[in-house]
Design a protein around this motif. Structure first.
Motif, PDB file in Angstrom:
ATOM      1  N   MET A   1       0.888  -1.170   0.000  1.00 13.15           N
ATOM      2  CA  MET A   1       0.000   0.000   0.000  1.00 13.15           C
ATOM      3  C   MET A   1       0.923   1.216   0.000  1.00 13.15           C
ATOM      4  N   TYR A   2       0.371   2.395  -0.179  1.00 13.23           N
ATOM      5  CA  TYR A   2       1.175   3.624  -0.251  1.00 13.23           C
ATOM      6  C   TYR A   2       0.273   4.805   0.075  1.00 13.23           C
ATOM      7  N   GLY A   3       0.894   5.962   0.237  1.00  5.52           N
ATOM      8  CA  GLY A   3       0.117   7.184   0.431  1.00  5.52           C
ATOM      9  C   GLY A   3      -0.446   7.338   1.831  1.00  5.52           C
ATOM     10  N   HIS A   4      -1.335   8.314   1.970  1.00  6.19           N
ATOM     11  CA  HIS A   4      -1.804   8.718   3.302  1.00  6.19           C
ATOM     12  C   HIS A   4      -2.656   7.657   3.988  1.00  6.19           C
ATOM     13  N   GLN A   5      -3.160   6.675   3.222  1.00  4.52           N
ATOM     14  CA  GLN A   5      -3.991   5.640   3.850  1.00  4.52           C
ATOM     15  C   GLN A   5      -3.209   4.366   4.165  1.00  4.52           C
ATOM     16  N   HIS A   6      -1.903   4.414   3.990  1.00  6.82           N
ATOM     17  CA  HIS A   6      -1.058   3.258   4.307  1.00  6.82           C
ATOM     18  C   HIS A   6      -1.017   3.083   5.829  1.00  6.82           C
TER      19      HIS A   6
ATOM     20  N   LEU B   1       1.676   4.223   8.424  1.00  2.31           N
ATOM     21  CA  LEU B   1       1.671   5.523   9.109  1.00  2.31           C
ATOM     22  C   LEU B   1       0.868   5.464  10.410  1.00  2.31           C
ATOM     23  N   LEU B   2       0.382   4.287  10.750  1.00  2.00           N
ATOM     24  CA  LEU B   2      -0.433   4.097  11.957  1.00  2.00           C
ATOM     25  C   LEU B   2       0.229   3.058  12.852  1.00  2.00           C
ATOM     26  N   PRO B   3      -0.126   3.029  14.114  1.00  4.81           N
ATOM     27  CA  PRO B   3       0.419   1.976  14.992  1.00  4.81           C
ATOM     28  C   PRO B   3      -0.101   0.603  14.542  1.00  4.81           C
ATOM     29  N   PRO B   4       0.606  -0.456  14.850  1.00  3.19           N
ATOM     30  CA  PRO B   4       0.115  -1.797  14.521  1.00  3.19           C
ATOM     31  C   PRO B   4      -1.267  -2.005  15.134  1.00  3.19           C
ATOM     32  N   GLY B   5      -2.129  -2.697  14.400  1.00  3.70           N
ATOM     33  CA  GLY B   5      -3.463  -2.975  14.915  1.00  3.70           C
ATOM     34  C   GLY B   5      -4.571  -2.385  14.074  1.00  3.70           C
ATOM     35  N   PHE B   6      -4.237  -1.369  13.293  1.00  3.05           N
ATOM     36  CA  PHE B   6      -5.267  -0.757  12.442  1.00  3.05           C
ATOM     37  C   PHE B   6      -5.512  -1.624  11.212  1.00  3.05           C
TER      38      PHE B   6
ATOM     39  N   ALA C   1       0.627  17.468   9.869  1.00  2.00           N
ATOM     40  CA  ALA C   1       0.495  16.134  10.474  1.00  2.00           C
ATOM     41  C   ALA C   1       1.519  15.933  11.583  1.00  2.00           C
ATOM     42  N   GLY C   2       1.058  15.372  12.703  1.00  2.00           N
ATOM     43  CA  GLY C   2       1.965  15.038  13.802  1.00  2.00           C
ATOM     44  C   GLY C   2       2.189  16.156  14.800  1.00  2.00           C
TER      45      GLY C   2
END
Lengths: 414, 414
Positions: B26-31, B34-39, B205-206
């Motif tokens: 996957m790539y981009g902002h919905q990858h 970019l989130l913690p494991p579990g999503f 972001a962040g």
């Protein structure tokens, strides 16, 4: 069906309103300023290969929305797949399973493709290809054919207004089908050559089309192999009309990257990049994304559309309809003693008149064909779709017969 | 409703397939990288403010597809308008009448707007604004805030891979809300200043969000008036969530150009540029276009969506739900003795923990909330929509109560 003197009442009223709230009343490739006077700007309805303008005039559509419509407007199987996905979800916090299904399908159908990525516009896809090639090689120069169209971002837009010299700082031009000119451009790039960008055939607007010389295609491939540059094939206009896979597969030439869009989902908005394993890691590095790039409905439409094209033997159908059209046009031109050029693949045809540098004969031809119920473009290649049956082509030929007659009346023979 | 230990069987299987055919899976902002494991990465279905992942887990959606969903997933009036247009035509040889209707609506609703143009992506719209400003002024330099996101094309992408120095040759950085830094950047641009690009509030972001200092906004406007540069407001993320018109209208500051996308059509893919009469002629000159830019369905969805937002008093509804959420979160944090920052407008909230530079507390918070049925992001602002009722917010608060408790358990108070 006399269609001469078509009404433009609603179109005129809409243009007037548009001029107040849209700069110039319209813009881009669908602006009627790029067409002779007489073409409608606004459309009401489309079905199969027939379209209706806002004044209720019906045409056989030989432009197919400038390419996206490949299975006919509103193909039931494509619409059904899109509707089924829409009922579940479209634009969400992540992709739907159909994204994986579509990527698998592209990898299966396209010889060079080991992976796929998705976007919205053809320009997104060509820009991604260049970016991935630069990321992979650590080099900057990109060779592009003089006059070729690869999108409308500042780096590639055919107009310079609002762009800067830096936007094109690393482009070097070559001549299509002229391998020596590619070699020369590569020499200028030296060890900074990232990619060669090339269209499957030459389809520059306003010019006769040129099929690729096999030696040119193979030579560009060899040059890229020798220099480590990426060969990028711009399939945005050609994709899925010439072949169910890549457009250079018949030549035995595979690109490293390819950009796809228009016909991929029969009008639903999507673009794709496909690439080889050697560029897979590089493709993970640039940050490329868009709010709607992962929407599921166009992906579901794309899967259905690619299956429809295969199941209906779509390319062969378009070739058959295109051949009938080309033969009919040739016969008519001969009857009227008019000298024409018909160039490009039959399913992406272009017709020009000899000694018609200002496109005067082409303009009269297209406007007269329009008045008689065939929508075709005097300065851009046309597009056939699988919905064009014999009867539709014959109806086009009735219109073009009147159009040739009018050209003969206004300009004489020759 | 115990949701701890959610299944990820289908998601895991899809990720495995995706890794084979999509670089990095996957790539981009919905990858989800970019989130913690579990999503979850893949989604099955969405309705109102509820979403379901491919393993059937249900969440209250606090991200709204990163902004596009503003009236709730599948709002009946928006869907009805889109379906009615789709039955007639979508991607044709020219626009449908609804393009004029939508342009008229934007001109009516947005104070500065004398005209509108349309595209597909937010990046298309910000790029068009910069291009129009350069065409209008004949100048090149564009001031942008350090750390601001204006899209993912090579000139603005937050990652440099595959881009060249020339892509950013004419950008000069300033600090958001620091007028002196804008003046300094303008001095560096000298007589080559084309535009100042600015977001309605700081939403990098962040980081904690920052509302605009009115003096900053007015000062930027005055600087543009003095120098003849265009003030470009990037409304891609903010548009139609903070106000039914432009987001700086409450400040009495009007831009010359604005870029819109995300929430314009409740998830249907469209972007827009609005501008003033002084830039109308310049806007006709660059060649900007895309195969799907004039498609009618997203325009019909946009008209319906803007009417729904006005008729339902959408901004006030989102503010009410956002205020309830903010108060609830503040109360919970206080109960657990945790120090948090809640920043930005209540309908585009961001929550961070004090002394949490590596976002460790934020990660635990978001993952625990997820396990309890609330989808929110630890590093990106959230988005409310008009479908968030009191019951939905209370359900979110049940999840965040568990999430705060978990943060307290793992990290102690403070």
């Amino acid at each position: 069906m006399s269609l001469i003197g078509r009404l433009r009442t609603n179109d005129d009223a809409l243009r007037k309103r548009a001029t107040a709230v849209i700069p110039g009343g319209m813009y881009g490739h669908q602006h009627t300023a790029l067409l002779p006077p007489g073409f409608p700007q606004f459309f009401e309805r489309a079905d199969g290969c027939r379209i209706w303008d806002v004044d209720g005039n019906e045409y056989v559509d030989l432009l197919c929305s400038f390419g996206p419509i490949v299975a006919g407007h509103r193909h039931p199987k494509v619409e059904e797949a899109a509707a089924a996905q829409l009922a579940r979800g479209d634009c969400q916090n992540g992709p739907s399973p159909v994204m994986v299904e579509l990527a698998e399908l592209l990898v299966e159908r396209i010889a060079h493709a080991d992976w796929a990525m998705f976007a919205k516009n053809g320009t997104d896809a060509t820009t991604m290809c260049v970016t991935i090639a630069r990321a992979a090689t650590g080099r900057r120069k990109v060779l592009v054919a003089r006059g070729a169209y690869h999108g409308a971002a500042p780096w590639c837009s055919p107009r310079r207004d609002g762009t800067t010299l830096e936007d094109r700082a690393h482009l070097i031009k070559y001549r299509y089908n002229d391998l020596a000119s590619v070699e020369e451009a590569a020499d200028r790039a030296g060890d900074d050559l990232a990619a060669v960008l090339v269209s499957p055939f030459r389809h520059d607007a306003g010019f006769d089309q040129e099929l690729p010389d096999p030696g040119f295609a193979r030579g560009v491939r060899q040059l890229c192999d020798r220099t480590g540059a990426a060969l990028i094939l711009d399939e945005v206009r050609t994709g899925f009309r010439l072949n169910h896979g890549g457009s250079w597969e018949w030549l035995g030439v595979e690109p490293d990257l390819a950009a796809w869009s228009k016909a991929l989902a029969n009008g639903y908005p999507i673009a794709a990049v496909t690439g080889t394993d050697s560029l897979r890691e590089a493709a993970t590095r640039p940050f490329v994304t868009g709010s709607f790039w992962f929407s599921a409905v166009p992906m579901a439409a794309a899967v259905a559309n690619l299956d429809v094209l295969r199941d209906e033997d779509g390319v062969a159908r378009m070739e058959r309809a295109g051949a009938r059209l080309r033969q009919g046009l040739a016969d008519q031109a001969s009857t009227y003693g008019l000298s024409i050029n018909q160039t490009g693949p039959v399913q992406m045809p272009y017709l020009s008149f000899a000694a018609d540098e200002d496109h005067e004969r082409g303009s009269v031809f297209s406007v007269t064909a329009l008045e008689h119920g065939a929508y075709l473009h005097p300065g851009h290649n046309w597009f056939l779709c699988t919905a064009h049956g014999d009867e539709d082509i014959d109806r086009v030929l009735t219109a073009t017969d009147a159009a040739f007659a009018q050209v003969r009346r206004q300009f004489g023979d020759g």
